[in-house]
Design an enzyme around this catalytic site. Structure first.
Site, PDB file in Angstrom:
ATOM      1  N   GLY A  58       0.775  -1.225   0.000  1.00  0.00           N
ATOM      2  CA  GLY A  58       0.000   0.000   0.000  1.00  0.00           C
ATOM      3  C   GLY A  58       0.816   1.289   0.000  1.00  0.00           C
ATOM      4  O   GLY A  58       1.781   1.440  -0.746  1.00  0.00           O
ATOM      5  N   TYR A 113     -10.014   1.490  15.105  1.00  0.00           N
ATOM      6  CA  TYR A 113      -9.093   2.014  14.084  1.00  0.00           C
ATOM      7  C   TYR A 113      -9.151   3.539  14.049  1.00  0.00           C
ATOM      8  O   TYR A 113      -8.118   4.220  14.052  1.00  0.00           O
ATOM      9  CB  TYR A 113      -9.449   1.451  12.707  1.00  0.00           C
ATOM     10  CG  TYR A 113      -8.703   2.125  11.572  1.00  0.00           C
ATOM     11  CD1 TYR A 113      -7.452   1.666  11.160  1.00  0.00           C
ATOM     12  CD2 TYR A 113      -9.241   3.235  10.918  1.00  0.00           C
ATOM     13  CE1 TYR A 113      -6.772   2.302  10.126  1.00  0.00           C
ATOM     14  CE2 TYR A 113      -8.569   3.872   9.889  1.00  0.00           C
ATOM     15  CZ  TYR A 113      -7.331   3.404   9.491  1.00  0.00           C
ATOM     16  OH  TYR A 113      -6.658   4.042   8.471  1.00  0.00           O
TER      17      TYR A 113
HETATM   18  P1  NDP Z   1      -1.885  -1.641   3.943  1.00  0.00           P
HETATM   19  O1  NDP Z   1      -2.621  -2.698   4.669  1.00  0.00           O
HETATM   20  O2  NDP Z   1      -1.642  -1.816   2.492  1.00  0.00           O
HETATM   21  O3  NDP Z   1      -0.490  -1.381   4.638  1.00  0.00           O
HETATM   22  C1  NDP Z   1      -0.329  -1.480   6.009  1.00  0.00           C
HETATM   23  C2  NDP Z   1       1.074  -1.907   6.322  1.00  0.00           C
HETATM   24  O4  NDP Z   1       1.202  -2.020   7.743  1.00  0.00           O
HETATM   25  C3  NDP Z   1       1.435  -3.272   5.747  1.00  0.00           C
HETATM   26  O5  NDP Z   1       2.736  -3.194   5.254  1.00  0.00           O
HETATM   27  C4  NDP Z   1       1.374  -4.175   6.954  1.00  0.00           C
HETATM   28  O6  NDP Z   1       2.233  -5.295   6.889  1.00  0.00           O
HETATM   29  C5  NDP Z   1       1.864  -3.214   8.028  1.00  0.00           C
HETATM   30  N1  NDP Z   1       1.591  -3.714   9.371  1.00  0.00           N
HETATM   31  C6  NDP Z   1       0.417  -4.109   9.895  1.00  0.00           C
HETATM   32  N2  NDP Z   1       0.586  -4.559  11.136  1.00  0.00           N
HETATM   33  C7  NDP Z   1       1.894  -4.435  11.423  1.00  0.00           C
HETATM   34  C8  NDP Z   1       2.688  -4.749  12.547  1.00  0.00           C
HETATM   35  N3  NDP Z   1       2.178  -5.298  13.631  1.00  0.00           N
HETATM   36  N4  NDP Z   1       4.003  -4.500  12.482  1.00  0.00           N
HETATM   37  C9  NDP Z   1       4.559  -3.963  11.397  1.00  0.00           C
HETATM   38  N5  NDP Z   1       3.858  -3.668  10.293  1.00  0.00           N
HETATM   39  C10 NDP Z   1       2.547  -3.897  10.309  1.00  0.00           C
HETATM   40  O7  NDP Z   1      -2.691  -0.278   4.226  1.00  0.00           O
HETATM   41  P2  NDP Z   1      -2.464   1.217   3.731  1.00  0.00           P
HETATM   42  O8  NDP Z   1      -1.278   1.304   2.879  1.00  0.00           O
HETATM   43  O9  NDP Z   1      -3.747   1.710   3.237  1.00  0.00           O
HETATM   44  O10 NDP Z   1      -2.200   1.944   5.109  1.00  0.00           O
HETATM   45  C11 NDP Z   1      -1.053   2.682   5.378  1.00  0.00           C
HETATM   46  C12 NDP Z   1      -1.387   3.860   6.268  1.00  0.00           C
HETATM   47  O11 NDP Z   1      -2.265   4.742   5.595  1.00  0.00           O
HETATM   48  C13 NDP Z   1      -2.098   3.497   7.559  1.00  0.00           C
HETATM   49  O12 NDP Z   1      -1.559   4.263   8.600  1.00  0.00           O
HETATM   50  C14 NDP Z   1      -3.527   3.908   7.317  1.00  0.00           C
HETATM   51  O13 NDP Z   1      -4.185   4.231   8.498  1.00  0.00           O
HETATM   52  C15 NDP Z   1      -3.318   5.112   6.448  1.00  0.00           C
HETATM   53  N6  NDP Z   1      -4.446   5.558   5.648  1.00  0.00           N
HETATM   54  C16 NDP Z   1      -4.950   4.758   4.664  1.00  0.00           C
HETATM   55  C17 NDP Z   1      -6.012   5.180   3.903  1.00  0.00           C
HETATM   56  C18 NDP Z   1      -6.580   4.353   2.831  1.00  0.00           C
HETATM   57  O14 NDP Z   1      -7.563   4.803   2.240  1.00  0.00           O
HETATM   58  N7  NDP Z   1      -6.049   3.201   2.531  1.00  0.00           N
HETATM   59  C19 NDP Z   1      -6.612   6.497   4.119  1.00  0.00           C
HETATM   60  C20 NDP Z   1      -5.996   7.241   5.176  1.00  0.00           C
HETATM   61  C21 NDP Z   1      -4.952   6.783   5.887  1.00  0.00           C
HETATM   62  P3  NDP Z   1       1.873  -6.621   6.049  1.00  0.00           P
HETATM   63  O15 NDP Z   1       2.175  -6.295   4.632  1.00  0.00           O
HETATM   64  O16 NDP Z   1       2.792  -7.627   6.631  1.00  0.00           O
HETATM   65  O17 NDP Z   1       0.434  -6.903   6.290  1.00  0.00           O
HETATM   66 MG1  PMR Z   2     -15.857   6.682   3.724  1.00  0.00          MG
HETATM   67  C1  PMR Z   2     -16.972  12.514   1.330  1.00  0.00           C
HETATM   68  C2  PMR Z   2     -16.363  11.680   1.367  1.00  0.00           C
HETATM   69  C3  PMR Z   2     -15.745  10.483   1.937  1.00  0.00           C
HETATM   70  C4  PMR Z   2     -14.400  10.270   2.042  1.00  0.00           C
HETATM   71  C5  PMR Z   2     -13.296  11.162   1.598  1.00  0.00           C
HETATM   72  C6  PMR Z   2     -14.238   8.993   2.655  1.00  0.00           C
HETATM   73  C7  PMR Z   2     -13.008   8.432   2.968  1.00  0.00           C
HETATM   74  N1  PMR Z   2     -15.485   8.452   2.902  1.00  0.00           N
HETATM   75  C8  PMR Z   2     -16.455   9.353   2.468  1.00  0.00           C
HETATM   76  C9  PMR Z   2     -17.831   9.210   2.544  1.00  0.00           C
HETATM   77  C10 PMR Z   2     -18.513   8.061   2.949  1.00  0.00           C
HETATM   78  N2  PMR Z   2     -17.924   6.927   3.404  1.00  0.00           N
HETATM   79  C11 PMR Z   2     -19.952   7.890   2.969  1.00  0.00           C
HETATM   80  C12 PMR Z   2     -20.925   8.927   2.527  1.00  0.00           C
HETATM   81  C13 PMR Z   2     -20.182   6.621   3.440  1.00  0.00           C
HETATM   82  C14 PMR Z   2     -21.527   5.952   3.685  1.00  0.00           C
HETATM   83  C15 PMR Z   2     -21.922   5.214   2.508  1.00  0.00           C
HETATM   84  C16 PMR Z   2     -18.901   6.021   3.701  1.00  0.00           C
HETATM   85  C17 PMR Z   2     -18.739   4.734   4.175  1.00  0.00           C
HETATM   86  C18 PMR Z   2     -17.496   4.179   4.504  1.00  0.00           C
HETATM   87  C19 PMR Z   2     -17.244   2.888   5.074  1.00  0.00           C
HETATM   88  C20 PMR Z   2     -18.222   1.824   5.409  1.00  0.00           C
HETATM   89  N3  PMR Z   2     -16.280   4.853   4.351  1.00  0.00           N
HETATM   90  C21 PMR Z   2     -15.320   4.038   4.819  1.00  0.00           C
HETATM   91  C22 PMR Z   2     -15.873   2.849   5.263  1.00  0.00           C
HETATM   92  C23 PMR Z   2     -14.797   2.046   5.758  1.00  0.00           C
HETATM   93  O1  PMR Z   2     -14.868   0.923   6.222  1.00  0.00           O
HETATM   94  C24 PMR Z   2     -13.530   2.845   5.693  1.00  0.00           C
HETATM   95  C25 PMR Z   2     -13.177   3.187   7.106  1.00  0.00           C
HETATM   96  O2  PMR Z   2     -13.858   3.891   7.777  1.00  0.00           O
HETATM   97  O3  PMR Z   2     -12.062   2.690   7.590  1.00  0.00           O
HETATM   98  C26 PMR Z   2     -11.782   3.094   8.938  1.00  0.00           C
HETATM   99  C27 PMR Z   2     -13.928   4.110   4.951  1.00  0.00           C
HETATM  100  C28 PMR Z   2     -13.207   5.211   4.494  1.00  0.00           C
HETATM  101  N4  PMR Z   2     -13.819   6.321   3.942  1.00  0.00           N
HETATM  102  C29 PMR Z   2     -12.839   7.203   3.572  1.00  0.00           C
HETATM  103  C30 PMR Z   2     -11.576   6.649   3.893  1.00  0.00           C
HETATM  104  C31 PMR Z   2     -10.238   7.307   3.661  1.00  0.00           C
HETATM  105  C32 PMR Z   2     -11.797   5.422   4.437  1.00  0.00           C
HETATM  106  C33 PMR Z   2     -10.663   4.479   4.789  1.00  0.00           C
HETATM  107  C34 PMR Z   2     -10.260   4.507   6.167  1.00  0.00           C
HETATM  108  C35 PMR Z   2      -9.129   5.318   6.669  1.00  0.00           C
HETATM  109  O4  PMR Z   2      -7.994   4.978   6.449  1.00  0.00           O
HETATM  110  O5  PMR Z   2      -9.362   6.287   7.365  1.00  0.00           O
END
Ligand code: NDP
Ligand code: PMR
Ligand code: LMG
Length: 400
Positions: free
Chosen positions: A98, A275
């Site tokens: 990721g 989370y």
């Molecule tokens: P991924 O699951 O792709 O990456 C997460 C990484 O964390 C993996 O490399 C995983 O290892 C590692 N990890 C998990 N547990 C441990 C542990 N115990 N020790 C060491 N490493 C560990 O997710 P993302 O790339 O999406 O997430 C990266 C960051 O981005 C997170 O902080 C997340 O909260 C943040 N983020 C993500 C968003 C999204 O939309 N995806 C939005 C906003 C923030 P392994 O490969 O071994 O599983």
């Molecule tokens: Mg969310 C306006 C916009 C917006 C954005 C930028 C995100 C980001 N989300 C938005 C809207 C909505 N989401 C709406 C309207 C819904 C209801 C349908 C919705 C639902 C939803 C779910 C069920 N969204 C989620 C989930 C997850 O399980 C994810 C989560 O909460 O993880 C903790 C997620 C997320 N929405 C995002 C982002 C960035 C996530 C990923 C989680 C994170 O890393 O913070």
């Protein structure tokens, strides 16, 4: 505030604003000094090029020339000195997939960084690095399991033994367990999401801060990845269950699900909430680090929301229907979607861009992919809560 049902439709969701009211596009110069108006024209061109971070040279010389009169902290380096600036050393946790992997790749490709990929699965990380074409000389993998304090301490020892200075630390790894009915726990018995995402990184940062203090690198940074979903001043942050640390009674009690709740606020276990709570902790910790150490150390502390990277492994535990629908939902409806590559460029920018040296900031990006300083929610910017969180966390990780 309840999520308004109408807001899921395109016309309303297209308002997509995080940190709504006070978010502003800020220009900051090298080491956080505001760029004076007569220099803005020069900077606007570099701002445009920030978008294409990968191809962009670290413009130390250009920036120095522009800001030398306002930033006495920067050495008046001769142009030749720039050439001898050594490679920076950056630790990225969770670089095996990721965002972490994309960031490692973006940084390694500049040729200016040696990336230490701190990962729990050594083989997976090696394969991942190879699969995205990171050159051998630009990285190494070191074992780190954030769900074990022993492992964190071992990692720090191993890193110290490597003899490398530490210039930047990126706390990126995380787990998300939205479908778990019961909590899981770390080696020391803390609920797994907060234990990994917050406590593991808290211990790691505290220990490595000492190493960063020793580094002679011109711009040292400690970055903790945050998220929009932990910020209840946004639409995304209002999708239930909402983040809320309450009075931290569960955390004080040890988060073990036995004689205390497994949730920070003392409530019933909810994996999605845990989370989001952990992300609030990440953003509070960044600000507390800034308050305690920025002035003394000159280190830049920052957090960010990289955009919704809907395709990463973070959602691996979610139900298949969610994983199928979530990417198109984010792409076409909320428009919050960002590719892993683009998100990696953004985080790499926070690591390395000479413009982003302001400390205590939570960065976000607008639709043109230019960075701006975003506003955190009330809870995620509560200084008193940050201090309390710090003190409890210190005890839990064995530092106080
Ligand atoms: P991924 O699951 O792709 O990456 C997460 C990484 O964390 C993996 O490399 C995983 O290892 C590692 N990890 C998990 N547990 C441990 C542990 N115990 N020790 C060491 N490493 C560990 O997710 P993302 O790339 O999406 O997430 C990266 C960051 O981005 C997170 O902080 C997340 O909260 C943040 N983020 C993500 C968003 C999204 O939309 N995806 C939005 C906003 C923030 P392994 O490969 O071994 O599983
Ligand atoms: Mg969310 C306006 C916009 C917006 C954005 C930028 C995100 C980001 N989300 C938005 C809207 C909505 N989401 C709406 C309207 C819904 C209801 C349908 C919705 C639902 C939803 C779910 C069920 N969204 C989620 C989930 C997850 O399980 C994810 C989560 O909460 O993880 C903790 C997620 C997320 N929405 C995002 C982002 C960035 C996530 C990923 C989680 C994170 O890393 O913070
Ligand atoms: C909790 O649920 C879970 O219980 C918990 O385990 C954890 O996952 C947590 O925050 C994480 O969420 C919260 C609940 C919020 O979420 C839901 O139950 C909704 C799941 C929706 C998943 C997102 C995918 C949305 C799919 C949209 C389909 C669109 C397809 C895209 C194709 C695009 C093509 C152009 O619940 C609420 O907050 C209440 C809101 C209730 C809304 C739920 C209904 C989802 C409807 C989606 C909008 C459809 C709009 C269609 C418009 C089409 C126009 C082209």
């Amino acid at each position: 505030m309840a999520l308004h049902t109408a807001s899921i439709f395109p016309s309303t969701v297209s308002i997509y604003k995080e940190g709504t009211s006070n978010s502003s596009l800020k220009e900051t110069g090298f080491f956080g000094v505001s760029v004076s108006s007569n220099l803005k024209a020069e900077f606007s061109s570099s701002q445009v090029s920030r978008k294409n971070f990968r191809n962009k040279e670290l413009s130390f010389v250009t920036i120095r020339a522009q800001t030398a009169t306002t930033t006495p902290a920067i050495k008046q380096a001769a142009p030749e000195e720039k050439k001898t600036l050594r490679k920076g050393n950056v630790i990225v946790t969770g670089a095996s997939s990721g965002l972490g992997l994309a960031t490692a790749k973006a940084l390694a490709e500049t040729g200016k960084w040696h990336v230490i990929m701190a990962c729990r699965n050594f083989l997976k990380a090696e394969k991942a690095a190879k699969s995205v074409g990171i050159l051998k000389e630009n990285y190494n993998v070191m074992h780190l399991d954030l769900a074990s304090f022993d492992s964190v301490r071992q990692f720090v020892d191993n890193f110290r033994r490597s003899g490398r200075p530490l210039d930047v630390l990126v706390c990126n790894a995380a787990v998300y367990l939205p479908t778990a009915k019961e909590p899981s726990f770390t080696a020391e018995g803390f609920e797994l999401s907060v234990g990994t995402n917050h406590l593991g990184h808290f211990l790691l940062s505290r220990l490595l801060l000492e190493d960063m203090k020793q580094s002679d690198y011109p711009s040292k940074r400690l970055i903790i990845v945050g998220s929009i979903t932990g910020n209840t001043n946004t639409l995304a942050g209002n999708v239930p269950p909402k983040a809320n640390l309450g009075d931290l009674r569960g955390l004080s009690g040890g988060l073990n699900g036995l004689n205390s709740s497994s949730m920070i606020d003392g409530g019933e276990f909810d994996g999605a909430k845990a989370y989001k709570d952990s992300k609030v902790c990440n953003m509070l910790t960044m600000q507390e680090l800034h308050r305690r150490f920025h002035e003394e150390t000159g280190i830049t502390f920052a957090s960010l929301y990289p955009g919704c990277i809907a395709t990463t492994g973070l959602f691996r535990e979610h139900i298949p229907l969610f994983r199928l629908l979530f990417p198109p939902f984010q792409k076409y409806i909320t428009k919050g979607y960002v590719s892993e590559e683009e998100a990696g460029q953004r985080l790499a920018q926070v690591v390395s861009d000479p413009h982003l040296t302001k400390s205590g900031v939570y960065w976000s990006w607008n639709k043109n992919s230019s960075s701006f300083e975003n506003q955190l929610s009330k809870e995620a910017s509560d200084a008193e809560k940050a201090r309390k969180l710090w003190e409890i966390s210190e005890k839990l990780v064995g530092l106080a």
